[in-house]
Design a protein around this motif. Sequence first.
Motif, PDB file in Angstrom:
ATOM      1  N   LEU A  90       0.824  -1.220   0.000  1.00  0.00           N
ATOM      2  CA  LEU A  90       0.000   0.000   0.000  1.00  0.00           C
ATOM      3  C   LEU A  90       0.855   1.265   0.000  1.00  0.00           C
ATOM      4  CD1 LEU A  90      -2.895  -1.085   2.393  1.00  0.00           C
ATOM      5  CD2 LEU A  90      -3.040  -0.688  -0.084  1.00  0.00           C
ATOM      6  N   CYS A  91       2.078   1.171   0.515  1.00  0.00           N
ATOM      7  CA  CYS A  91       2.986   2.335   0.483  1.00  0.00           C
ATOM      8  C   CYS A  91       3.479   2.631  -0.925  1.00  0.00           C
ATOM      9  CB  CYS A  91       4.203   2.084   1.379  1.00  0.00           C
ATOM     10  SG  CYS A  91       3.837   2.153   3.140  1.00  0.00           S
ATOM     11  N   GLY A  92       3.523   1.634  -1.771  1.00  0.00           N
ATOM     12  CA  GLY A  92       4.143   1.793  -3.087  1.00  0.00           C
ATOM     13  C   GLY A  92       3.166   2.248  -4.160  1.00  0.00           C
ATOM     14  N   GLU A  93       3.707   2.534  -5.336  1.00  0.00           N
ATOM     15  CA  GLU A  93       2.895   3.106  -6.416  1.00  0.00           C
ATOM     16  C   GLU A  93       1.882   2.137  -7.010  1.00  0.00           C
ATOM     17  OE1 GLU A  93       5.973   4.904  -8.819  1.00  0.00           O
ATOM     18  OE2 GLU A  93       6.326   6.198  -7.067  1.00  0.00           O
ATOM     19  N   GLY A  94       2.091   0.848  -6.780  1.00  0.00           N
ATOM     20  CA  GLY A  94       1.153  -0.151  -7.292  1.00  0.00           C
ATOM     21  C   GLY A  94      -0.240  -0.022  -6.694  1.00  0.00           C
ATOM     22  N   SER A  95      -0.353   0.738  -5.595  1.00  0.00           N
ATOM     23  CA  SER A  95      -1.669   0.886  -4.942  1.00  0.00           C
ATOM     24  C   SER A  95      -2.320   2.223  -5.247  1.00  0.00           C
ATOM     25  CB  SER A  95      -1.512   0.734  -3.427  1.00  0.00           C
ATOM     26  OG  SER A  95      -0.781   1.827  -2.890  1.00  0.00           O
ATOM     27  N   ARG A  96      -1.845   2.900  -6.305  1.00  0.00           N
ATOM     28  CA  ARG A  96      -2.286   4.288  -6.549  1.00  0.00           C
ATOM     29  C   ARG A  96      -3.796   4.448  -6.737  1.00  0.00           C
ATOM     30  NH1 ARG A  96       0.746   2.302 -10.639  1.00  0.00           N
ATOM     31  NH2 ARG A  96      -0.363   1.762 -12.528  1.00  0.00           N
ATOM     32  N   TRP A  97      -4.479   3.408  -7.207  1.00  0.00           N
ATOM     33  CA  TRP A  97      -5.920   3.522  -7.489  1.00  0.00           C
ATOM     34  C   TRP A  97      -6.780   2.990  -6.338  1.00  0.00           C
ATOM     35  CZ3 TRP A  97      -8.190   6.859 -10.150  1.00  0.00           C
ATOM     36  CH2 TRP A  97      -9.451   6.682 -10.713  1.00  0.00           C
ATOM     37  N   ILE A  98      -6.120   2.596  -5.236  1.00  0.00           N
ATOM     38  CA  ILE A  98      -6.822   2.096  -4.053  1.00  0.00           C
ATOM     39  C   ILE A  98      -6.950   3.248  -3.070  1.00  0.00           C
ATOM     40  CG2 ILE A  98      -6.824   0.347  -2.228  1.00  0.00           C
ATOM     41  CD1 ILE A  98      -4.976  -1.352  -3.906  1.00  0.00           C
ATOM     42  N   ARG A  99      -8.169   3.613  -2.731  1.00  0.00           N
ATOM     43  CA  ARG A  99      -8.412   4.767  -1.859  1.00  0.00           C
ATOM     44  C   ARG A  99      -9.557   4.484  -0.905  1.00  0.00           C
ATOM     45  NH1 ARG A  99      -9.287   8.918  -6.414  1.00  0.00           N
ATOM     46  NH2 ARG A  99      -7.175   9.317  -7.151  1.00  0.00           N
ATOM     47  N   ALA A 121      -2.843  -6.558 -18.901  1.00  0.00           N
ATOM     48  CA  ALA A 121      -2.017  -5.785 -17.956  1.00  0.00           C
ATOM     49  C   ALA A 121      -1.489  -6.697 -16.846  1.00  0.00           C
ATOM     50  CB  ALA A 121      -2.821  -4.627 -17.363  1.00  0.00           C
ATOM     51  N   CYS A 122      -2.305  -7.630 -16.400  1.00  0.00           N
ATOM     52  CA  CYS A 122      -1.858  -8.575 -15.368  1.00  0.00           C
ATOM     53  C   CYS A 122      -0.753  -9.479 -15.905  1.00  0.00           C
ATOM     54  CB  CYS A 122      -3.031  -9.434 -14.879  1.00  0.00           C
ATOM     55  SG  CYS A 122      -4.242  -8.495 -13.922  1.00  0.00           S
ATOM     56  N   ALA A 123      -0.914  -9.922 -17.156  1.00  0.00           N
ATOM     57  CA  ALA A 123       0.123 -10.766 -17.762  1.00  0.00           C
ATOM     58  C   ALA A 123       1.439 -10.009 -17.857  1.00  0.00           C
ATOM     59  CB  ALA A 123      -0.329 -11.238 -19.145  1.00  0.00           C
ATOM     60  N   ALA A 124       1.367  -8.751 -18.293  1.00  0.00           N
ATOM     61  CA  ALA A 124       2.593  -7.943 -18.419  1.00  0.00           C
ATOM     62  C   ALA A 124       3.234  -7.732 -17.050  1.00  0.00           C
ATOM     63  CB  ALA A 124       2.269  -6.601 -19.074  1.00  0.00           C
ATOM     64  N   GLU A 125       2.419  -7.446 -16.042  1.00  0.00           N
ATOM     65  CA  GLU A 125       2.934  -7.231 -14.686  1.00  0.00           C
ATOM     66  C   GLU A 125       3.594  -8.508 -14.144  1.00  0.00           C
ATOM     67  OE1 GLU A 125       2.739  -4.312 -13.067  1.00  0.00           O
ATOM     68  OE2 GLU A 125       3.324  -4.895 -11.029  1.00  0.00           O
ATOM     69  N   ALA A 126       2.904  -9.633 -14.324  1.00  0.00           N
ATOM     70  CA  ALA A 126       3.450 -10.903 -13.823  1.00  0.00           C
ATOM     71  C   ALA A 126       4.760 -11.241 -14.518  1.00  0.00           C
ATOM     72  CB  ALA A 126       2.425 -12.020 -14.011  1.00  0.00           C
ATOM     73  N   LYS A 127       4.811 -11.024 -15.831  1.00  0.00           N
ATOM     74  CA  LYS A 127       6.059 -11.265 -16.585  1.00  0.00           C
ATOM     75  C   LYS A 127       7.172 -10.380 -16.058  1.00  0.00           C
ATOM     76  CE  LYS A 127       6.918 -13.124 -20.163  1.00  0.00           C
ATOM     77  NZ  LYS A 127       7.687 -14.385 -20.303  1.00  0.00           N
ATOM     78  N   SER A 128       6.860  -9.114 -15.815  1.00  0.00           N
ATOM     79  CA  SER A 128       7.899  -8.176 -15.367  1.00  0.00           C
ATOM     80  C   SER A 128       8.420  -8.555 -13.988  1.00  0.00           C
ATOM     81  CB  SER A 128       7.359  -6.738 -15.368  1.00  0.00           C
ATOM     82  OG  SER A 128       6.567  -6.517 -14.208  1.00  0.00           O
ATOM     83  N   LEU A 129       7.623  -9.297 -13.213  1.00  0.00           N
ATOM     84  CA  LEU A 129       8.053  -9.737 -11.886  1.00  0.00           C
ATOM     85  C   LEU A 129       8.663 -11.136 -11.933  1.00  0.00           C
ATOM     86  CD1 LEU A 129       4.982  -8.376  -9.865  1.00  0.00           C
ATOM     87  CD2 LEU A 129       7.309  -7.459  -9.833  1.00  0.00           C
ATOM     88  N   GLY A 130       8.830 -11.668 -13.139  1.00  0.00           N
ATOM     89  CA  GLY A 130       9.580 -12.910 -13.278  1.00  0.00           C
ATOM     90  C   GLY A 130       8.763 -14.178 -13.408  1.00  0.00           C
ATOM     91  N   GLU A 181      -3.664  -0.806 -15.977  1.00  0.00           N
ATOM     92  CA  GLU A 181      -2.388  -0.817 -15.253  1.00  0.00           C
ATOM     93  C   GLU A 181      -2.547  -0.411 -13.789  1.00  0.00           C
ATOM     94  OE1 GLU A 181      -2.907   0.563 -18.212  1.00  0.00           O
ATOM     95  OE2 GLU A 181      -1.889  -1.020 -19.357  1.00  0.00           O
ATOM     96  N   ASP A 182      -3.684   0.195 -13.433  1.00  0.00           N
ATOM     97  CA  ASP A 182      -3.958   0.507 -12.015  1.00  0.00           C
ATOM     98  C   ASP A 182      -4.357  -0.751 -11.242  1.00  0.00           C
ATOM     99  OD1 ASP A 182      -3.617   3.301 -12.353  1.00  0.00           O
ATOM    100  OD2 ASP A 182      -5.704   3.523 -13.011  1.00  0.00           O
ATOM    101  N   ILE A 213     -11.135  -6.948  -2.455  1.00  0.00           N
ATOM    102  CA  ILE A 213     -10.460  -5.654  -2.312  1.00  0.00           C
ATOM    103  C   ILE A 213     -10.887  -4.699  -3.425  1.00  0.00           C
ATOM    104  CG2 ILE A 213      -8.233  -4.488  -2.098  1.00  0.00           C
ATOM    105  CD1 ILE A 213      -6.984  -7.126  -1.288  1.00  0.00           C
ATOM    106  N   PRO A 214     -11.580  -3.611  -3.075  1.00  0.00           N
ATOM    107  CA  PRO A 214     -11.902  -2.606  -4.091  1.00  0.00           C
ATOM    108  C   PRO A 214     -10.634  -1.927  -4.614  1.00  0.00           C
ATOM    109  CG  PRO A 214     -13.251  -2.307  -2.106  1.00  0.00           C
ATOM    110  CD  PRO A 214     -12.135  -3.266  -1.758  1.00  0.00           C
ATOM    111  N   CYS A 215     -10.604  -1.666  -5.903  1.00  0.00           N
ATOM    112  CA  CYS A 215      -9.475  -0.939  -6.515  1.00  0.00           C
ATOM    113  C   CYS A 215     -10.141  -0.014  -7.519  1.00  0.00           C
ATOM    114  CB  CYS A 215      -8.526  -1.935  -7.177  1.00  0.00           C
ATOM    115  SG  CYS A 215      -7.023  -1.191  -7.827  1.00  0.00           S
ATOM    116  N   ASP A 216     -10.633   1.110  -7.034  1.00  0.00           N
ATOM    117  CA  ASP A 216     -11.666   1.851  -7.767  1.00  0.00           C
ATOM    118  C   ASP A 216     -11.610   3.360  -7.564  1.00  0.00           C
ATOM    119  OD1 ASP A 216     -12.419   2.109  -5.160  1.00  0.00           O
ATOM    120  OD2 ASP A 216     -14.341   1.081  -5.343  1.00  0.00           O
ATOM    121  N   GLY A 217     -10.460   3.861  -7.122  1.00  0.00           N
ATOM    122  CA  GLY A 217     -10.344   5.296  -6.954  1.00  0.00           C
ATOM    123  C   GLY A 217     -11.184   5.853  -5.824  1.00  0.00           C
ATOM    124  N   GLY A 218     -11.760   4.992  -5.001  1.00  0.00           N
ATOM    125  CA  GLY A 218     -12.517   5.452  -3.841  1.00  0.00           C
ATOM    126  C   GLY A 218     -14.021   5.258  -3.944  1.00  0.00           C
TER     127      GLY A 218
END
Lengths: 260, 260
Positions: A229-238, B19-28, B220-221, B242-247
């Motif tokens: 939550l401290c990092g940028e990956g959580s930017r859209w969580i509010r 976006a999830c596939a790209a993120e997972a790939k970037s994390l190995g 990407e959010d 977990i909501p991920c929705d800008g609030g």
Amino acid sequence: MLQGKTIVITGAASGIGAACAAEAKSLGARVIAVDRNEPPAGLCDQFIRADLSRAESIDAVVGDIQGRVDALCNIAGLPPTRGDVLVLQVNFVGLRRLTLSLLPKLNEGASIVNLGSLAGFGWAGQVDQVRALLDVNSLDDVAAFCTQHGVDDARAYFLSKEALIAWTLQMRWQWRARGIRMNAVSPGPVETPIHQDFLQTLGERAEEDMRLLERAGQAEDIAPLVAFLCGEGSRWIRGVNIPCDGGMAAHILCQSAGLD
Amino acid sequence: MLQGKTIVITGAASGIGAACAAEAKSLGARVIAVDRNEPPAGLCDQFIRADLSRAESIDAVVGDIQGRVDALCNIAGLPPTRGDVLVLQVNFVGLRRLTLSLLPKLNEGASIVNLGSLAGFGWAGQVDQVRALLDVNSLDDVAAFCTQHGVDDARAYFLSKEALIAWTLQMRWQWRARGIRMNAVSPGPVETPIHQDFLQTLGERAEEDMRLLERAGQAEDIAPLVAFLCGEGSRWIRGVNIPCDGGMAAHILCQSAGLD
């Protein structure tokens, strides 16, 4: 992942706060620890001793923080055994004062993470008392609030976490223009130095949780979510309260909805 | 952080899944993409074409996956414009069939992540209909269910996400002995290839969300939270949505509790 970031962590000397400090350090952050007690050597880059029940002490912390801050983790908290007034002061009213006072030092896009609790899960059912506490602006007024509302030690703990979660949701868009977000993490029972205090006050309720779980949580189970939550990956969580409790919150929700 | 892990991602050819596939790939991670359409070159390590509305196609996917799996991300989903039956089949009944069929191939400590939605937030208020859908075990029975319950296209979308979230909570301890956890991520409005379909069906309600938010979410959010839930840092999080929705979820909770 937190490379180059400065993170202020309250309660960093022990328990979940110490685990968060270790996690943040391992991810490359510069950690400023705020605590009554000195953290173990090497855990943080700066230590500021403070008593979050006292306004002067909180204001001194803000003065002692040099430079800009990317994240504030409000982890410090007292168990019910410390008494109703201190619990509400440290767990909510003082925490909020520190947060609001630090805001001018937060960078654009900064993150605030509050340590809620499964004990705060029922905030919506106690919304009148929660609202009354949200209106208590001075640490000096907490004692009168406890008397007026008949708040005992155990209730004070629940109420402190209910108010913290409610405030987290309420502030969802408060600092949006600066890209600053605030969220909460709510652990269930976790084996920390204050775990025995909970069992002492909450008795059967806490024991019932432990019967349902296959093990108690560990501080290290909570820290990765706080760091995320401290990092940028959580930017859209509010304004989100995320349970991290081995499934206890889900269990409560299912039972109350009649899903099982 | 996902080094050495094998992650199956449905809907990986576009939108949040890509976006999830790209993120997972970037994390190995090693990524196995499951989709009706072929993903862009380089996005995944294996591609399995599938139609999640058909039992034979789902079962073929399971047969095509070689070796063990560390995480399953159920991201594929259809918008209301695709019609009530298909929406319930792909977004819930087929998703659940794929998940249950893949369970024998999941490693100890594996993670399952379901893409919920702000549209599923009200599941507890619709628990009777949700329970009825949870009882529909065959993809072939979905059409009769829609007729019997008077489910139209828009309602089918909401119900599919309500059921997915309810099932996620209900399964909180189902595979605990193997250390397997399941959680959900619920985006608000996100700019994806199917975003216009939502606006078309949901009309004013979707437009109201966009007035409250300062921008639409981006795929990407959402991806970093999905990736976090795939990793070991989320081991103590179970049955959580977990909501991920800008609030937006916080806004709804505050309004319904009378906090503002």
